[in-house]
Scaffold this active site. Structure first.
Site, PDB file in Angstrom:
ATOM      1  N   ALA A 156       0.832  -1.199   0.000  1.00 28.72           N
ATOM      2  CA  ALA A 156       0.000   0.000   0.000  1.00 28.72           C
ATOM      3  C   ALA A 156       0.871   1.256   0.000  1.00 28.72           C
ATOM      4  CB  ALA A 156      -0.918  -0.022   1.214  1.00 28.72           C
ATOM      5  N   CYS A 157       0.229   2.363  -0.315  1.00 33.48           N
ATOM      6  CA  CYS A 157       0.865   3.676  -0.312  1.00 33.48           C
ATOM      7  C   CYS A 157       1.566   3.895   1.023  1.00 33.48           C
ATOM      8  CB  CYS A 157      -0.224   4.726  -0.510  1.00 33.48           C
ATOM      9  SG  CYS A 157       0.284   6.405  -0.363  1.00 33.48           S
ATOM     10  N   PRO A 158       2.758   4.401   1.143  1.00 31.64           N
ATOM     11  CA  PRO A 158       3.596   4.960   0.072  1.00 31.64           C
ATOM     12  C   PRO A 158       4.638   3.974  -0.471  1.00 31.64           C
ATOM     13  CG  PRO A 158       4.567   5.508   2.174  1.00 31.64           C
ATOM     14  CD  PRO A 158       3.420   4.563   2.447  1.00 31.64           C
ATOM     15  N   MET A 159       4.503   2.690  -0.165  1.00 30.47           N
ATOM     16  CA  MET A 159       5.566   1.747  -0.508  1.00 30.47           C
ATOM     17  C   MET A 159       5.891   1.653  -2.000  1.00 30.47           C
ATOM     18  SD  MET A 159       6.751   1.158   2.252  1.00 30.47           S
ATOM     19  CE  MET A 159       8.074   0.108   1.681  1.00 30.47           C
TER      20      MET A 159
END
Lengths: 75, 160
Positions: A13-16
């Site tokens: 998921a964001c920010p990965m």
């Protein structure tokens, strides 16, 4: 399309996705191509914006069974 | 690279888990955008930098009270909404795991790996009775002038 490096951030998921893409980008040379596979729904816009702002080039993009695939050329 | 890097500055005032998470997601994203990033922690935001274990330091009565009442580290912070006396954070962490979202302590760790400057405001540290030994290693201690020096050149400035 040929890629010099493949990055798989499926499920993350964001920010990965952009954090990992940035890291992978540092590991290739200018002109080389990174292929990124992501499933985060925001990734399509996120990676396109990141690529533009970071001076790289989005060569190609496609969606395959809910997986976004990007080919980014390092600028 | 010869070009000047852009700067992102975030003031983390809040001690809420969700707000701190938003701050650290933006910080990590900005670092991936190749910005020079500073997270300036003041007031309740300082608790995000607290070590989770007990650190024996000399404190006065009020400072001890504060130390007990404030969350010991990022993982113990509450939610700004639907906290339900601590049930809220448990639920949201469960949901985050399901969606592969990165928990706050790991976001802070990642920030340090990405060379994000973590700054603790020394004036509010005194007010809350927090000492350097109680906060994470490798952080910077500064005040309003250091923040303004970064902020006046900032391309992104946020107060959370």
């Amino acid at each position: 399309m040929k890629a010099n490096k493949v990055l798989d951030v499926n499920g993350l998921a964001c920010p990965m996705p952009i954090v990992k893409t940035k890291k992978a980008m540092n590991e290739i040379e200018t002109g080389q191509v990174l292929k990124v596979r992501a499933t985060d729904k925001g990734a399509k816009n996120d990676l396109a914006a990141w690529t533009k702002s970071s001076g790289h080039e989005l060569l190609d993009f496609k969606e395959e069974n809910g997986v976004f695939i990007f080919w980014i050329k390092k600028g | 690279m010869t070009e000047h890097k852009k700067k992102t500055n975030i003031i983390l005032f809040s001690g809420d888990y969700d707000k701190a998470m938003a701050a650290y997601i933006i910080a990590n994203g900005a670092a991936a955008y190749d910005h020079e990033v500073t997270v300036f922690h003041t007031f309740w935001g300082l608790n995000a930098l607290r070590k989770d274990g007990f650190v024996p330091v000399k404190k006065g009565f009020l400072e001890k009270m504060f130390a007990k009442m404030m969350p010991r580290g990022a993982d113990k912070m509450g939610l700004s909404n639907m906290n339900f006396a601590g049930m809220g954070p448990k639920m949201i962490k469960h949901i985050m795991k399901k969606h592969n979202a990165v928990p706050l302590p790991q976001l802070i760790e990642m920030a340090q790996e990405q060379d994000i400057k973590l700054v603790a405001c020394t004036m509010t540290m005194d007010l809350l009775g927090l000492q350097k030994e109680e906060l994470l290693d490798d952080i910077i201690y500064a005040g309003v002038a250091a923040y303004l020096a970064d902020a006046e050149e900032g391309n992104v400035n946020l107060f959370i």
